[in-house]
Write an enzyme that holds these catalytic residues in place. Structure first.
Site, mmCIF file in Angstrom:
data_model
loop_
_atom_site.group_PDB
_atom_site.id
_atom_site.type_symbol
_atom_site.label_atom_id
_atom_site.label_comp_id
_atom_site.label_asym_id
_atom_site.label_seq_id
_atom_site.Cartn_x
_atom_site.Cartn_y
_atom_site.Cartn_z
ATOM 1 C CG ASP A 88 54.753 46.823 55.816
ATOM 2 O OD1 ASP A 88 55.011 46.391 56.942
ATOM 3 O OD2 ASP A 88 54.869 48.011 55.514
ATOM 4 C CG HIS A 233 50.315 43.835 54.704
ATOM 5 N ND1 HIS A 233 49.692 44.117 55.908
ATOM 6 C CD2 HIS A 233 51.549 43.372 55.020
ATOM 7 C CE1 HIS A 233 50.515 43.826 56.900
ATOM 8 N NE2 HIS A 233 51.646 43.378 56.385
#
Length: 276
Positions: A88, A233
């Site tokens: 992400d 991430h």
């Protein structure tokens, strides 16, 4: 952070378990007489406790996943040892290219949930993600906390990101991951009506906390099961250090492969199209 902050710096993206209850309606203390149809009947707590319709409540994320199983996904099937790595809050030029280097070296395809604002700033990184066989998902435009937005602003977060990505990768992503995993029922219905798919996760690396590689690796290994969707991430706030994510990725892939797992993209795991 499970998707960094409303601008990639705020609260963690740890999956909320419940949305804050709405305040009780205030009792009208004025003496003006209203038509009967406009009055809100008072509800005695003892007599009517537990009788409020579910549709009047703010559902938790797990309840939304149960109520909208075709629109809200947390995991894939447990019948096969397939798992999906997801990243992400990118793209950026600090960590996203390093994540891509490790994935390429290990011949693993992943799914990147990207921000429209960052995709616009780093179009070459977006193109690299796609050219190397990975899938792109919509993570909103500015990492907004979606349940706090009006309907119009919520729609703009999704549509504006889609417009940026359509121009860069040639398709409108079907997959949406709400920042922080947070979304409300009205928004889920809009997603369903417009043929998108919400994809959260059931394994949280907690790497947004700038953890060491050992901590990231342990968090993932302890939770992963067949069908898992793993949250990591590839970008975030300037203050975040995702070196642990990059350093853990190679050993993680090796360990999970040795345990018999196959890495697939989210569309492959869920048997859905990547585009609308």
């Amino acid at each position: 952070m499970p998707s960094a902050t409303p601008t990639a710096t705020a609260q963690p993206e740890t999956t909320p378990t419940a949305l804050a209850p709405s305040p009780a309606p205030k009792t009208n203390t004025k003496k003006t007489v209203q038509p009967e149809a406009s009055k809100k009947p008072s509800v005695p707590v003892q007599k009517n406790q537990g009788r409020v319709k579910l549709s009047q409540k703010k559902l938790t994320l797990s309840q939304l996943a149960v109520k909208y199983p075709d629109t809200f996904k947390l995991r894939g099937s447990a019948q096969e040892k397939k798992i999906a790595l997801t990243f992400d809050d990118g793209p950026d030029t600090r960590f996203t290219p390093k994540v891509l280097d490790v994935l390429k070296a290990n011949q693993v395809k992943a799914t990147f949930f990207v921000l429209g604002s960052k995709a616009s700033s780093y179009p070459d990184v977006i193109r690299r993600i796609v050219n190397e066989g990975h899938v792109i998902g919509n993570h909103s435009y500015s990492h907004a906390n979606l349940p706090k937005l009006t309907v119009d602003k919520f729609q703009s977060q999704i549509i504006n990101t889609e417009s940026v990505l359509q121009g860069l990768i040639g398709y409108a992503p079907k997959l949406i991951r709400p920042p922080y995993g947070a979304i409300n029922e009205e928004q889920v219905r809009w997603v369903a009506d417009h043929h998108y798919l919400i994809v959260n996760w059931n394994v949280d690396s907690l790497d947004w906390k700038s953890l060491s590689s050992d901590q990231v690796l342990n968090n993932i290994m302890q939770q992963t099961k067949p069908g898992s969707i793993i949250l990591q991430h590839s970008g975030g706030a300037d203050s975040q250090d995702l070196s642990g994510t990059v350093q853990a990725l190679g050993p993680l892939i090796s360990k999970l492969k040795a345990a018999g797992y196959t890495f697939v993209t989210v569309p492959e795991l869920l048997h859905v199209a990547k585009s609308k």
